[in-house]
Design a protein around this motif. Structure first.
Motif, PDB file in Angstrom:
ATOM      1  N   VAL A   1       0.840  -1.208   0.000  1.00 24.99           N
ATOM      2  CA  VAL A   1       0.000   0.000   0.000  1.00 24.99           C
ATOM      3  C   VAL A   1       0.876   1.260   0.000  1.00 24.99           C
ATOM      4  O   VAL A   1       0.629   2.215  -0.743  1.00 24.99           O
ATOM      5  CB  VAL A   1      -0.947  -0.005   1.227  1.00 24.99           C
ATOM      6  CG1 VAL A   1      -1.672   1.334   1.344  1.00 24.99           C
ATOM      7  CG2 VAL A   1      -1.954  -1.139   1.110  1.00 24.99           C
ATOM      8  N   ALA A   2       1.939   1.250   0.824  1.00 21.56           N
ATOM      9  CA  ALA A   2       2.844   2.401   0.886  1.00 21.56           C
ATOM     10  C   ALA A   2       3.525   2.635  -0.463  1.00 21.56           C
ATOM     11  O   ALA A   2       3.641   3.786  -0.924  1.00 21.56           O
ATOM     12  CB  ALA A   2       3.888   2.174   1.975  1.00 21.56           C
ATOM     13  N   SER A   3       3.971   1.560  -1.120  1.00 21.59           N
ATOM     14  CA  SER A   3       4.639   1.714  -2.420  1.00 21.59           C
ATOM     15  C   SER A   3       3.655   2.162  -3.489  1.00 21.59           C
ATOM     16  O   SER A   3       4.025   2.914  -4.412  1.00 21.59           O
ATOM     17  CB  SER A   3       5.306   0.398  -2.824  1.00 21.59           C
ATOM     18  OG  SER A   3       4.346  -0.613  -3.045  1.00 21.59           O
ATOM     19  N   LEU A   4       2.392   1.728  -3.371  1.00 17.56           N
ATOM     20  CA  LEU A   4       1.379   2.169  -4.333  1.00 17.56           C
ATOM     21  C   LEU A   4       1.134   3.673  -4.201  1.00 17.56           C
ATOM     22  O   LEU A   4       1.057   4.397  -5.210  1.00 17.56           O
ATOM     23  CB  LEU A   4       0.075   1.401  -4.098  1.00 17.56           C
ATOM     24  CG  LEU A   4      -1.095   1.739  -5.019  1.00 17.56           C
ATOM     25  CD1 LEU A   4      -0.748   1.390  -6.460  1.00 17.56           C
ATOM     26  CD2 LEU A   4      -2.356   0.977  -4.583  1.00 17.56           C
ATOM     27  N   ILE A   5       1.045   4.159  -2.969  1.00 15.93           N
ATOM     28  CA  ILE A   5       0.859   5.596  -2.739  1.00 15.93           C
ATOM     29  C   ILE A   5       2.080   6.379  -3.242  1.00 15.93           C
ATOM     30  O   ILE A   5       1.945   7.421  -3.902  1.00 15.93           O
ATOM     31  CB  ILE A   5       0.629   5.860  -1.237  1.00 15.93           C
ATOM     32  CG1 ILE A   5      -0.676   5.219  -0.780  1.00 15.93           C
ATOM     33  CG2 ILE A   5       0.620   7.354  -0.946  1.00 15.93           C
ATOM     34  CD1 ILE A   5      -0.902   5.246   0.718  1.00 15.93           C
ATOM     35  N   ALA A   6       3.278   5.858  -2.957  1.00  9.02           N
ATOM     36  CA  ALA A   6       4.494   6.544  -3.397  1.00  9.02           C
ATOM     37  C   ALA A   6       4.598   6.568  -4.921  1.00  9.02           C
ATOM     38  O   ALA A   6       4.953   7.598  -5.515  1.00  9.02           O
ATOM     39  CB  ALA A   6       5.719   5.841  -2.799  1.00  9.02           C
ATOM     40  N   SER A   7       4.279   5.448  -5.568  1.00 11.64           N
ATOM     41  CA  SER A   7       4.334   5.393  -7.041  1.00 11.64           C
ATOM     42  C   SER A   7       3.354   6.382  -7.654  1.00 11.64           C
ATOM     43  O   SER A   7       3.672   7.070  -8.645  1.00 11.64           O
ATOM     44  CB  SER A   7       4.013   3.975  -7.525  1.00 11.64           C
ATOM     45  OG  SER A   7       4.913   3.037  -7.003  1.00 11.64           O
ATOM     46  N   SER A   8       2.160   6.484  -7.083  1.00 18.27           N
ATOM     47  CA  SER A   8       1.153   7.415  -7.598  1.00 18.27           C
ATOM     48  C   SER A   8       1.595   8.861  -7.414  1.00 18.27           C
ATOM     49  O   SER A   8       1.264   9.733  -8.225  1.00 18.27           O
ATOM     50  CB  SER A   8      -0.185   7.183  -6.878  1.00 18.27           C
ATOM     51  OG  SER A   8      -0.622   5.855  -7.044  1.00 18.27           O
ATOM     52  N   SER A   9       2.347   9.116  -6.322  1.00 28.85           N
ATOM     53  CA  SER A   9       2.834  10.468  -6.075  1.00 28.85           C
ATOM     54  C   SER A   9       3.954  10.851  -7.041  1.00 28.85           C
ATOM     55  O   SER A   9       3.989  11.973  -7.551  1.00 28.85           O
ATOM     56  CB  SER A   9       3.343  10.560  -4.627  1.00 28.85           C
ATOM     57  OG  SER A   9       3.966  11.805  -4.399  1.00 28.85           O
TER      58      SER A   9
ATOM     59  N   PRO B   1       1.958  10.167 -11.351  1.00 29.16           N
ATOM     60  CA  PRO B   1       0.486  10.065 -11.388  1.00 29.16           C
ATOM     61  C   PRO B   1      -0.031   9.485 -12.706  1.00 29.16           C
ATOM     62  O   PRO B   1      -1.105   8.886 -12.745  1.00 29.16           O
ATOM     63  CB  PRO B   1       0.030  11.525 -11.209  1.00 29.16           C
ATOM     64  CG  PRO B   1       1.198  12.231 -10.620  1.00 29.16           C
ATOM     65  CD  PRO B   1       2.419  11.544 -11.139  1.00 29.16           C
TER      66      PRO B   1
ATOM     67  N   TRP C   1      -1.659   5.844 -13.831  1.00 27.22           N
ATOM     68  CA  TRP C   1      -3.058   5.420 -13.833  1.00 27.22           C
ATOM     69  C   TRP C   1      -3.748   5.714 -15.163  1.00 27.22           C
ATOM     70  O   TRP C   1      -4.928   5.378 -15.333  1.00 27.22           O
ATOM     71  CB  TRP C   1      -3.815   6.124 -12.703  1.00 27.22           C
ATOM     72  CG  TRP C   1      -3.334   5.699 -11.351  1.00 27.22           C
ATOM     73  CD1 TRP C   1      -2.540   6.412 -10.503  1.00 27.22           C
ATOM     74  CD2 TRP C   1      -3.587   4.444 -10.707  1.00 27.22           C
ATOM     75  NE1 TRP C   1      -2.279   5.690  -9.372  1.00 27.22           N
ATOM     76  CE2 TRP C   1      -2.919   4.476  -9.461  1.00 27.22           C
ATOM     77  CE3 TRP C   1      -4.313   3.309 -11.059  1.00 27.22           C
ATOM     78  CZ2 TRP C   1      -2.955   3.407  -8.579  1.00 27.22           C
ATOM     79  CZ3 TRP C   1      -4.344   2.242 -10.175  1.00 27.22           C
ATOM     80  CH2 TRP C   1      -3.676   2.303  -8.961  1.00 27.22           C
TER      81      TRP C   1
END
Length: 346
Positions: free
Chosen positions: A215-223, A226, A229
């Motif tokens: 979950v943390a890596s998913l949030i970091a990757s999206s940041s 962006p 997606w």
């Protein structure tokens, strides 16, 4: 034709991660789940007939990359020269740890090579995770499509970041914990007694670490990116891959609690495959994004070989992959069931 070859390379890399992943996971856990010589021989016996064969997928993926996407091969192998040399040394040390421990019957000798095997497995899992982090984050490509990155600079995500920064280190930890759970599920499936119980216990606790870090890596990757997606918003069928990963996560928790070890192992394999496919789908058509300028990114289209070569190669690759899949099917079928220790084994 380029997309077919992209899928072929992605398939082989996923096969390597899933198959050699449980070997690495067994190595990560080697000193914990196996605490005497007989238990360690059991762990090594569980991967002994397959560990070197599983690494063939990495060689095959590298060869296919060289054939189908030569510019990507040249750029990545020159830019990642130092970490690739480290990976080669770790692969060799890990193999030496497995093969040399039983040549001298002395506790100090065996303990030394058991430690080499465990440390090599841990560092390889971290490096492979960090490598995926570099692909997601991007590298400082120039106009010729080449780059060089030091091992680290300031540990911050910037256009001139090194191989290791906070994001790639996080991805390295994701790789370490994920393969640890994958290996624990495999050992629980192949062993009995205390090794099996310890493996189940590791898998039951570490799976929450996999969830938190994913979950943390998913949030970091999206940041950081962006735009990862964009493909999902334009092609909704791509959500199939994250769903497979999510079902794999649920399966790992449920089947571990109910002690259905084979299904737990297949669930961790589905989680790894789903996560890798989700990443590839989000990055497509980029295969090595540029952190300096998105226009300099390497894609499946500007790195592919000629159309004629790709067409002829597809015929031979198809024959080869059918033979390889047949061989691995026979290998794992012959090795089914619980592992048994032989007097002349590890």
């Amino acid at each position: 034709m380029e997309i077919i070859w992209f899928c072929a390379v992605a398939f082989m890399l996923a096969m390597y991660t899933i198959l050699d992943g449980f070997d690495l996971g067994a190595g990560i856990l080697h000193l914990y789940v196996a605490r005497n010589d007989e238990e360690r021989r059991t762990v090594l016996g569980a991967i002994g007939p397959v560990w070197d064969g599983n690494e063939v997928w990495l060689l095959a993926a590298g060869g296919t990359l060289y054939f189908a996407f030569p510019l990507l091969y040249a750029s990545s192998f020159s830019g990642f020269y130092l970490p690739l040399m480290i990976v080669l040394w770790l692969l060799m040390l890990r193999g030496l740890g497995i093969e040399l421990r039983h040549h001298v019957h002395h506790p100090m000798w065996k303990t030394f090579w058991d430690t080499v095997f465990a440390i090599g497995s841990i560092l390889l899992a971290i490096f492979f995770g960090a490598a995926l982090g570099n692909v997601v984050r991007g590298v400082p490509l120039n106009e010729e499509g080449y780059f060089f990155s030091p091992l680290w600079t300031t540990f911050t995500v910037q256009p001139e970041a090194g191989i290791l920064d906070w994001f790639t280190v996080m991805m390295g930890l994701v790789g370490l914990v994920t393969l640890k759970v994958h290996g624990a599920n495999y050992l629980a499936m192949k062993t009995t007694g205390v090794v099996q119980e310890r493996s189940r216990r590791v898998a039951s606790f570490a799976v929450w670490g996999v969830l938190a870090l994913s979950v943390a890596s998913l949030i970091a990757s999206s940041s950081i990116h962006p735009e990862i997606w964009t493909n999902y918003s334009e092609h909704h069928w791509g959500y199939l891959f994250p769903v497979i990963a999510l079902l794999g996560m649920v399966g790992m928790v449920y089947f571990n609690r109910t002690k259905q070890d084979t299904k737990a192992f297949l669930s961790s394999a589905a989680f790894i495959g789903g996560m890798l496919a989700s990443t590839a789908f989000g990055l497509f058509p980029n295969v090595l994004p540029a952190s300096t300028d998105p226009k300099l990114s390497l894609t499946v289209y500007n790195t592919a070989a000629g159309e004629y070569g790709l067409g002829v190669g597809l015929i031979w690759w198809s024959i080869g992959i059918v033979i390889a899949l047949g061989y691995f099917t026979y290998l794992f079928y012959s090795f089914r069931g619980k592992v048994k220790i032989h007097a002349d084994g590890y």
